[in-house]
Design a protein around this motif. Structure first.
Motif, PDB file in Angstrom:
ATOM      1  N   THR A   1      72.319  10.139 -13.302  1.00  0.00           N
ATOM      2  CA  THR A   1      71.691  10.367 -11.999  1.00  0.00           C
ATOM      3  C   THR A   1      72.698  10.915 -11.001  1.00  0.00           C
ATOM      4  O   THR A   1      72.405  11.880 -10.276  1.00  0.00           O
ATOM      5  CB  THR A   1      71.084   9.058 -11.460  1.00  0.00           C
TER       6      THR A   1
ATOM      7  N   VAL B   1      65.723   4.727  -8.080  1.00  0.00           N
ATOM      8  CA  VAL B   1      65.487   5.764  -9.084  1.00  0.00           C
ATOM      9  C   VAL B   1      65.194   5.066 -10.408  1.00  0.00           C
ATOM     10  O   VAL B   1      65.984   4.238 -10.866  1.00  0.00           O
ATOM     11  CB  VAL B   1      66.699   6.702  -9.235  1.00  0.00           C
TER      12      VAL B   1
ATOM     13  N   GLU C   1      62.096   8.543  -7.103  1.00  0.00           N
ATOM     14  CA  GLU C   1      61.930   9.454  -8.229  1.00  0.00           C
ATOM     15  C   GLU C   1      61.905   8.662  -9.521  1.00  0.00           C
ATOM     16  O   GLU C   1      62.570   7.625  -9.630  1.00  0.00           O
ATOM     17  CB  GLU C   1      63.055  10.494  -8.278  1.00  0.00           C
ATOM     18  N   SER C   2      61.114   9.124 -10.480  1.00  0.00           N
ATOM     19  CA  SER C   2      60.970   8.442 -11.764  1.00  0.00           C
ATOM     20  C   SER C   2      61.104   9.458 -12.886  1.00  0.00           C
ATOM     21  O   SER C   2      60.481  10.529 -12.842  1.00  0.00           O
ATOM     22  CB  SER C   2      59.603   7.737 -11.840  1.00  0.00           C
ATOM     23  N   PHE C   3      61.942   9.150 -13.879  1.00  0.00           N
ATOM     24  CA  PHE C   3      62.221  10.069 -14.974  1.00  0.00           C
ATOM     25  C   PHE C   3      61.807   9.450 -16.304  1.00  0.00           C
ATOM     26  O   PHE C   3      62.112   8.287 -16.582  1.00  0.00           O
ATOM     27  CB  PHE C   3      63.709  10.406 -15.030  1.00  0.00           C
TER      28      PHE C   3
ATOM     29  N   HIS D   1      62.680  17.447 -15.664  1.00  0.00           N
ATOM     30  CA  HIS D   1      63.799  16.650 -15.169  1.00  0.00           C
ATOM     31  C   HIS D   1      64.586  17.405 -14.093  1.00  0.00           C
ATOM     32  O   HIS D   1      64.938  16.835 -13.058  1.00  0.00           O
ATOM     33  CB  HIS D   1      64.728  16.270 -16.324  1.00  0.00           C
TER      34      HIS D   1
ATOM     35  N   LYS E   1      62.703  17.419 -10.889  1.00  0.00           N
ATOM     36  CA  LYS E   1      62.744  16.119 -10.221  1.00  0.00           C
ATOM     37  C   LYS E   1      64.107  15.856  -9.588  1.00  0.00           C
ATOM     38  O   LYS E   1      64.198  15.240  -8.522  1.00  0.00           O
ATOM     39  CB  LYS E   1      62.382  15.016 -11.207  1.00  0.00           C
ATOM     40  N   TYR E   2      65.180  16.319 -10.229  1.00  0.00           N
ATOM     41  CA  TYR E   2      66.505  16.150  -9.630  1.00  0.00           C
ATOM     42  C   TYR E   2      66.630  16.980  -8.352  1.00  0.00           C
ATOM     43  O   TYR E   2      67.271  16.554  -7.384  1.00  0.00           O
ATOM     44  CB  TYR E   2      67.600  16.537 -10.619  1.00  0.00           C
TER      45      TYR E   2
ATOM     46  N   LYS F   1      64.110  17.626  -6.364  1.00  0.00           N
ATOM     47  CA  LYS F   1      63.345  16.864  -5.372  1.00  0.00           C
ATOM     48  C   LYS F   1      64.162  15.678  -4.853  1.00  0.00           C
ATOM     49  O   LYS F   1      64.149  15.382  -3.656  1.00  0.00           O
ATOM     50  CB  LYS F   1      62.041  16.361  -5.992  1.00  0.00           C
ATOM     51  N   LEU F   2      64.875  15.013  -5.768  1.00  0.00           N
ATOM     52  CA  LEU F   2      65.715  13.887  -5.363  1.00  0.00           C
ATOM     53  C   LEU F   2      66.810  14.350  -4.415  1.00  0.00           C
ATOM     54  O   LEU F   2      67.088  13.699  -3.400  1.00  0.00           O
ATOM     55  CB  LEU F   2      66.329  13.245  -6.607  1.00  0.00           C
TER      56      LEU F   2
ATOM     57  N   LYS G   1      65.436  14.885  -0.963  1.00  0.00           N
ATOM     58  CA  LYS G   1      65.211  13.619  -0.265  1.00  0.00           C
ATOM     59  C   LYS G   1      66.515  13.042   0.267  1.00  0.00           C
ATOM     60  O   LYS G   1      66.558  12.481   1.365  1.00  0.00           O
ATOM     61  CB  LYS G   1      64.518  12.631  -1.197  1.00  0.00           C
TER      62      LYS G   1
END
Length: 315
Positions: A76, A225, A260-262, A287, A290-291, A293-294, A297
């Motif tokens: 992460t 996370v 976030e959820s992976f 993935h 989503k990273y 997006k993380l 944030k």
């Protein structure tokens, strides 16, 4: 034992003998109020703590932490730092491997070799994928250190490294709640922390300890996370929650948002082993998206914190 006489406190000391406790006839009168005692106690507790001061040239510091090992914390941290650089190319992003007991960042970032000193006797961080990285212990060496040695190592990795200029320093911390977290929180102005977990009960239980630790250290938590939330069947597309599905309930109990959820993915393991973060190796994957997006944030969180500090300075 202690006995109270009027407004004074008398203490009778017990001398420990091999066979018994022998009362001592010595009495001490303390002419201090309870407030005096509390003030003195606070002063004593404050002795020896490092002075909290910023790193020169580093605007923001974000910790990535987990209560339990093996939950994808370093994955992460690495992909977050890379994603922050990808979506904001003009920003200077740093990555500090503060897990001196089991450094994984060198493997994931394909970094090797020892850092060198510049003319100012500061460590020049190793560089790959546009990120600076402080490395004191090589990935092949096992480390058995006591708390004081950890604090000295962190001092070198923070104060004796040529970090500047950085818009954000992402710090990968060790699992658990130990000396590293205490030292960082006591010596650096931490903007916030991300807590990483998996859905197993064991991971969620120790995550609560980490959240309590950050609460006591007054380090704000950005959010949670979740890694390995489920696996998707390549044949029928069904979701398999192989580690359970209690993360959301636990997050609500802790007052945290899952930002976030992976899901579990074999390709992520391939990225780790090859030393190329998913954000670069698989830019079009779920993935990687989503990273990004993380990272967005986290940038928004840092921006909000900056505005709050600016407003507070005006008052």
């Amino acid at each position: 034992m202690l006995t109270k006489v009027g407004n004074n406190v008398c203490g009778r000391f017990l001398l420990k003998n091999v066979n018994s406790l022998v009362p001592c006839n010595t009495f001490i009168k303390l002419k201090h109020t309870k407030d005096d005692v509390n003030a003195h106690r606070a002063k004593v507790m404050g002795r020896g703590l490092p002075e909290k001061k910023p790193l020169p040239g580093v605007k923001s510091i974000i910790l990535v932490a987990s209560g339990k090992g093996g939950v994808g914390k370093t994955t992460t941290a690495v992909n977050l730092a890379c994603a922050m650089k990808v979506i904001e190319p003009d920003k200077e992003i740093g990555l500090l491997d503060a897990d001196v007991f089991g450094p994984s960042v060198p493997l994931m970032m394909n970094i090797s070799g020892e850092p060198m000193l510049n003319d100012d006797h500061l460590i020049e961080p190793l560089l790959n994928y546009g990120h600076v990285h402080g490395l004191l212990v090589s990935g092949e060496n096992a480390v058995v250190w006591r708390g004081l040695m950890v604090m000295q190592a962190l001092e070198r990795l923070t104060r004796h490294v040529a970090w500047a200029p950085l818009d954000c320093l992402v710090v990968d911390t060790p699992p658990g709640t130990g000396d590293t977290h205490l030292s960082l929180a006591q010596s650096l102005p931490i903007d916030g922390a991300l807590v990483v977990t998996t859905p197993q009960s064991a991971a969620l239980q120790v995550t609560k300890r980490g959240v309590n630790m950050f609460d006591k250290l007054k380090v704000p938590i950005i959010g949670m996370v979740e890694n390995m939330s489920h696996a998707t069947c390549i044949e029928c597309g069904a979701r398999n929650h192989m580690f359970g599905n209690e993360t959301r309930k636990s997050a609500e109990q802790m007052g945290l948002d899952i930002i976030e959820s992976f899901e579990a993915d074999q390709n992520m393991s391939d990225c780790i082993n090859s030393g190329k973060p998913a954000i670069y190796a698989l830019p079009d994957s779920i993935h990687a998206e989503k990273y990004r997006k993380l990272a967005n944030k986290v940038f928004k969180y840092i921006e909000t914190k900056g505005k709050e500090r600016a407003e507070a300075s005006k008052q």
